[in-house]
Design an enzyme around this catalytic site. Structure first.
Site, PDB file in Angstrom:
ATOM      1  N   SER A  56       5.217 -11.739   5.134  1.00 60.97           N
ATOM      2  CA  SER A  56       6.257 -12.487   5.831  1.00 60.97           C
ATOM      3  C   SER A  56       7.455 -12.757   4.906  1.00 60.97           C
ATOM      4  O   SER A  56       8.020 -11.828   4.345  1.00 60.97           O
ATOM      5  CB  SER A  56       5.656 -13.781   6.398  1.00 60.97           C
ATOM      6  OG  SER A  56       6.455 -14.304   7.434  1.00 60.97           O
ATOM      7  N   ASP A 183       3.539 -10.755  12.356  1.00 61.92           N
ATOM      8  CA  ASP A 183       3.524 -11.448  11.067  1.00 61.92           C
ATOM      9  C   ASP A 183       2.260 -11.188  10.240  1.00 61.92           C
ATOM     10  O   ASP A 183       1.134 -11.424  10.699  1.00 61.92           O
ATOM     11  CB  ASP A 183       3.654 -12.946  11.347  1.00 61.92           C
ATOM     12  CG  ASP A 183       3.881 -13.776  10.105  1.00 61.92           C
ATOM     13  OD1 ASP A 183       3.862 -13.211   8.998  1.00 61.92           O
ATOM     14  OD2 ASP A 183       4.081 -14.983  10.248  1.00 61.92           O
TER      15      ASP A 183
END
Length: 292
Positions: A56, A183
């Site tokens: 991320s 993610d």
């Protein structure tokens, strides 16, 4: 600050030639701006990692470092772009005022196109392909339908970064090699285990954070959504630390910041300043233990 330390298992020859380092930068939205402190500390120590992994926001910051940028350069770029309200809005507008709604995927929650946003905000130093990085990098993403972590380390770098940072409910999923990715923090918030065989010392940095409060006030709908995600990721991290911890594990003081607090970049850096000394002390302690 929260620091954990474990002695690396190195042979005597390696002790004489110097330790090698690798670093894993975790996910946590705007809290990941504190990764800059870690990168600057390594610069100040003259340590160049032999490998980097990221999830991320950690993939974004790690890509800057892997591209050859110094921590100070990443700091300046961050404060001049996402940390500056005027510049931030201008860059979003530069995507095309007439078609910005379509380019961003619409203004509905969960439909922002992160690939296009990153194109506008990533430093020009970050190349298009993994092969052009100065330091090898592994980026963690989550295969949504495959229900598994995917480690990306070749091909289109910027697409991999977008996939790793595509927070569910905020950004559109990203297609990589025909698969739908979200993610990387969903499956692996701090992907340090992918580096354990690549260096003598592996550093893991957790910026997931955790809900804070007096224990009596009911959180807002959005806070409860992101807070529950934090709790899930912290449970995953706790299990990993029990099974196979990195040699140095750091948690900058960023709990009070929210995942989208990018305009508070300067505050985040001020709050997390102490983690630089934590890292330096941990590295000194490792060297002292090995030499003893």
């Amino acid at each position: 600050m929260n620091v954990k330390l474990a002695l690396p298992d190195v042979e005597s020859a390696e002790r004489k030639s110097g330790l090698t380092f690798a670093i894993a930068l975790g996910g946590g939205g705007a809290r990941g701006i504190s990764h800059i402190q870690i990168i600057e500390a390594l610069d100040e120590l003259g340590i160049r990692p032999v490998a980097i992994s990221g999830s991320s926001i950690g993939a974004i910051m790690g890509a800057g470092m892997a591209s050859g940028m110094k921590g100070r350069e990443i700091r300046n770029f961050t404060l001049e772009t996402i940390g500056n309200r005027g510049v931030l809005l201008n860059k979003l507008w530069s995507l095309g005022p007439a078609t910005m709604r379509d380019k961003l995927g619409g203004f509905r929650f969960g439909h922002f196109n992160l690939e296009l946003i990153l194109d506008a905000f990533l430093p020009p130093d970050v190349p298009e392909d993994f092969a052009d990085l100065h330091i090898p990098m592994k980026i963690s993403a989550t295969d949504y339908y495959g229900q598994a972590e995917v480690v990306l380390e070749e091909g289109e770098l910027r697409t991999a970064i977008a996939a790793s940072a595509a927070i569910p409910g905020l950004f559109m999923p990203v297609r990589v090699n025909g698969r739908i990715m979200v993610d990387g923090g969903v499956f692996n918030p701090v992907p340090y285990e992918h580096l354990m065989e690549l260096a003598d010392v592996v550093i893991g940095v957790d910026v997931v954070g955790a809900p804070e409060g007096d224990g009596t006030h009911v959180p807002s709908r959005i806070d409860s959504l992101f807070g529950a995600s934090q709790l899930t990721m912290q449970a995953s991290i706790a299990l990993k630390l029990k099974l196979n911890p990195p040699h140095i594990f750091l948690r900058p003081s960023v709990n009070r910041f929210r995942v989208l607090d990018f305009l508070r970049a300067r505050e985040i850096l001020e709050e997390s300043e102490g983690v630089k000394d934590d890292l330096k002390r941990a590295i000194d302690a490792l060297h002292a233990a090995i030499e003893a």
